[in-house]
Design an enzyme around this catalytic site. Sequence first.
Site, PDB file in Angstrom:
ATOM      1  N   THR A   1      50.255 -26.206  12.047  1.00  0.00           N
ATOM      2  CA  THR A   1      50.980 -26.473  11.000  1.00  0.00           C
ATOM      3  C   THR A   1      52.144 -27.610  11.176  1.00  0.00           C
ATOM      4  OG1 THR A   1      53.537 -24.734  10.419  1.00  0.00           O
ATOM      5  CG2 THR A   1      52.897 -25.337  12.788  1.00  0.00           C
ATOM      6  N   ASN A   2      53.095 -28.103  10.701  1.00  0.00           N
ATOM      7  CA  ASN A   2      53.463 -28.772  10.987  1.00  0.00           C
ATOM      8  C   ASN A   2      54.927 -28.964  11.605  1.00  0.00           C
ATOM      9  OD1 ASN A   2      55.593 -29.277   8.848  1.00  0.00           O
ATOM     10  ND2 ASN A   2      53.891 -28.490   7.144  1.00  0.00           N
TER      11      ASN A   2
END
Length: 224
Positions: A29-30
């Site tokens: 993810t980020n």
Amino acid sequence: FQPKVLMGHRVLVTAGPTFEAIDPVRGITNHSSGKMGFAIARAAHEAGAEVTLVCGPVHLPTPWGVRRVQVESALQMQAAVQAEVDRASVFVAAAAVADWRPAQASAQKIKKDGSGLPPTLSFVENPDILAGVAASDRARRGELFCVGFAAESHDLETHAQAKRLRKGVPLLVGNIGPTTFGQDHNALLLVDEHGCRAVPHGPKLALARQLVAEIARRVAAPPV
Ligand code: C5P
């Protein structure tokens, strides 16, 4: 009190990161917090629009009066957008969609095999949700106004203008400043076919209200 400049419009917003599963317990993810997209959804609702917010995993309350569609992966976000976008007259893509996903998520937790070697993951590219929507007939006919975002580390104006053309959108919003992830403040650069205009540093909600006013100036009268 906010003027109802988007009354009669249906606004679709994407926000937050996506989460791309590797196996049932892991993923990539980020650091997108979703705050800017949520602020835009709130500001659009204040401006009188009917607002749907498609968001990845974030820890934010749903803005009052906004319909939230919760997703996890880029493919789920694309499907949710496709299901909603035909009703919309404005699409704002503020999500930080993962560029790639694991080619195949393992159905079971990947275990260490004792060899000391890590597993090899292969990736495939995710669809560009914004570019796909911007290429649709309704967007090309001017019935759907599309807005994209860009987070660039340098030469923002040049990169943002190039990205606007590449994505095929009339308005692209550049995040000014090196790290806006998770912050409550930001500054924006609005890039359109005439050039660019800076929206000075301020709380994300204040920036979102100015962006909504800019969108309202550009969209046609609300569909009847
Ligand atoms: O290409 P880049 O990720 O920098 O483009 C950012 C813009 O495109 C944002 O508006 C983002 O929401 C949108 N985007 C998208 N789907 C992707 C990648 C980006 O909608 N797969």
